[in-house]
Design an enzyme around this catalytic site. Structure first.
Site, PDB file in Angstrom:
ATOM      1  N   ASP A  46      -8.755  -6.599  -4.949  1.00  0.00           N
ATOM      2  CA  ASP A  46      -8.014  -5.270  -4.346  1.00  0.00           C
ATOM      3  C   ASP A  46      -8.837  -3.986  -5.430  1.00  0.00           C
ATOM      4  OD1 ASP A  46      -7.071  -2.886  -3.473  1.00  0.00           O
ATOM      5  OD2 ASP A  46      -5.073  -3.875  -3.617  1.00  0.00           O
ATOM      6  N   HIS A  97      -8.106  -5.191  -0.578  1.00  0.00           N
ATOM      7  CA  HIS A  97      -6.871  -4.460  -0.286  1.00  0.00           C
ATOM      8  C   HIS A  97      -5.973  -5.056   1.017  1.00  0.00           C
ATOM      9  CE1 HIS A  97      -3.816  -1.387  -0.604  1.00  0.00           C
ATOM     10  NE2 HIS A  97      -3.983  -1.079   0.574  1.00  0.00           N
ATOM     11  N   SER A 106       0.845  -1.194  -0.150  1.00  0.00           N
ATOM     12  CA  SER A 106       0.061   0.198  -0.022  1.00  0.00           C
ATOM     13  C   SER A 106       0.842   1.117  -0.052  1.00  0.00           C
ATOM     14  CB  SER A 106      -0.808   0.024   1.127  1.00  0.00           C
ATOM     15  OG  SER A 106      -1.969   0.929   1.263  1.00  0.00           O
TER      16      SER A 106
END
Length: 372
Positions: free
Chosen positions: A315, A348, A150
């Site tokens: 995601d 995610h 991320s």
């Protein structure tokens, strides 16, 4: 064999100055960090782990506020892909955060009070430059690898682009080279929730009650983007929370409502609202191509870094197509790059959860130079 539970928690004040992308000079500079393992004789075994938006330096040791295990103990530890018996692992609290590094909640030496909104606006590249100053202090000139998911993946990309001579390998998981309009929109909802809280007081709340309600709503909105529709449906569906029938009111009738409220409230115990504003702004400003003449491949032309990129099929915050854009740019730049899309129902957040396939990929890349 080293045990990652016994990480070395440190905080260093560096004289600086650190010149920020926004033009300001930051001096002095506090950086809080943890290390695991031992730096070898030629300083060739250092692995920098970069954390995500709401993460911190407690990557593989218990968090001092929540008491919970480190956020990536699945990846770091004995006989795991990043092993302190082999690697000198470093994880630093990013610039602008609230777990010991310089940020809006830290003390402005010029006033003796918290910086608040007087703290200069920062970028992902500013975070990376601060980490580079820390590595200089630790005697690490070149990293065996920089690894992150991320926002941590954005830092890993920025490391390879900003200091190509200092990065042998980079692992970028569930990330992107730029924030989309949708990403920015979700963050703006969160920022407005914080700033609309009457306790925010223009960011000057450190002597009173914090804007906990606004921060909780910001966390709730963001947390939705970390999950997948399939995962939410499987976990909660439309099931009611501790009741037999709908209340026909605005209490948390549904389990998913109760879950989000819990996530929001628990977040306010460990995070600073102003830090959330600053870090989300840094994420929104991130555009690696823009930093290199508008062409993403230019960010990688000057280095010999090996890359491994991983995405997850559910995601939708940083979908697989974003990773493919990076891979195409790496190939155009002549960089060595491996890529794999993994299947997961968790959206995610999959990079933080139990994922044997992710561990296998990262382990294979770090040991042999390619996923296995």
């Amino acid at each position: 064999m080293s045990d990652p539970r016994f990480g070395q928690n440190r905080r260093i004040t560096l004289p600086g100055p650190l010149r920020l992308d926004g033009g300001a000079l930051l001096s002095p500079l506090d950086i809080a960090y943890e290390t695991y393992g031992t730096l070898n004789g030629d300083a060739s075994n250092a692995v920098l782990v970069c954390h995500a938006l709401t993460g911190d330096q407690y990557v593989a040791s218990n968090h001092p506020v929540t008491g919970k295990p480190g956020w990536w103990t699945r990846m770091i530890g004995p006989d795991k892909p990043i092993d302190p018996a082999r690697d000198f692992v470093i994880c630093a609290n990013v610039l602008g955060s609230c777990m010991g590094s310089s940020g809006p909640a830290s003390i402005n030496p010029a006033t003796g009070r918290a910086w608040g909104m007087a703290f200069p606006v920062i970028t992902i590249r500013d975070m990376v430059r601060a980490q580079a100053m820390l590595l200089d202090h630790l005697g690490v000139r070149r990293l065996k690898a920089v690894v992150g998911g991320s926002m941590g993946g954005m830092q890993a990309l920025s490391w390879a682009a900003t200091f190509p001579e200092r990065v042998a390998a980079a692992v970028i998981i569930a990330s992107t080279a730029r924030h989309s309009a949708q990403n920015i929109a979700f963050h703006e909802v969160g920022r407005q929730a914080i700033m609309a809280d009457p306790n925010w007081r223009g960011g000057d709340y450190y002597d009173g009650a914090p804007p906990a309600a606004g921060l909780a709503v910001a966390r709730m909105a963001a947390h939705i983007t970390y999950l997948s529709e399939a995962g939410l449906t499987e976990k909660f569906g439309r099931r009611l929370q501790a009741r037999e029938a709908k209340s026909f009111g605005f209490d948390a009738d549904f389990q998913v409502e109760s879950y989000l409220r819990y996530q929001g409230l628990s977040f306010t115990d460990r995070f600073d609202a102003n830090a959330y504003l600053y870090i989300t702004r840094a994420l929104d400003y991130f555009d690696l191509a823009e930093e290199h003449g508008g062409t993403l491949a230019n960010a990688f032309r000057d280095g010999a870094t090996r890359f491994c990129l991983v995405s997850f099929d559910t995601d939708w915050l940083y979908p697989t197509r974003e990773s493919r854009v990076i891979v195409q740019a790496l190939h155009a730049a002549g960089a060595a790059a491996s890529f794999v899309e993994l299947s997961s129902p968790f959206g995610h957040d999959a990079f933080l959860l139990d994922s044997p396939e992710l561990n296998r990929v990262v382990d294979g890349f770090l040991k042999t130079g390619a996923p296995r």
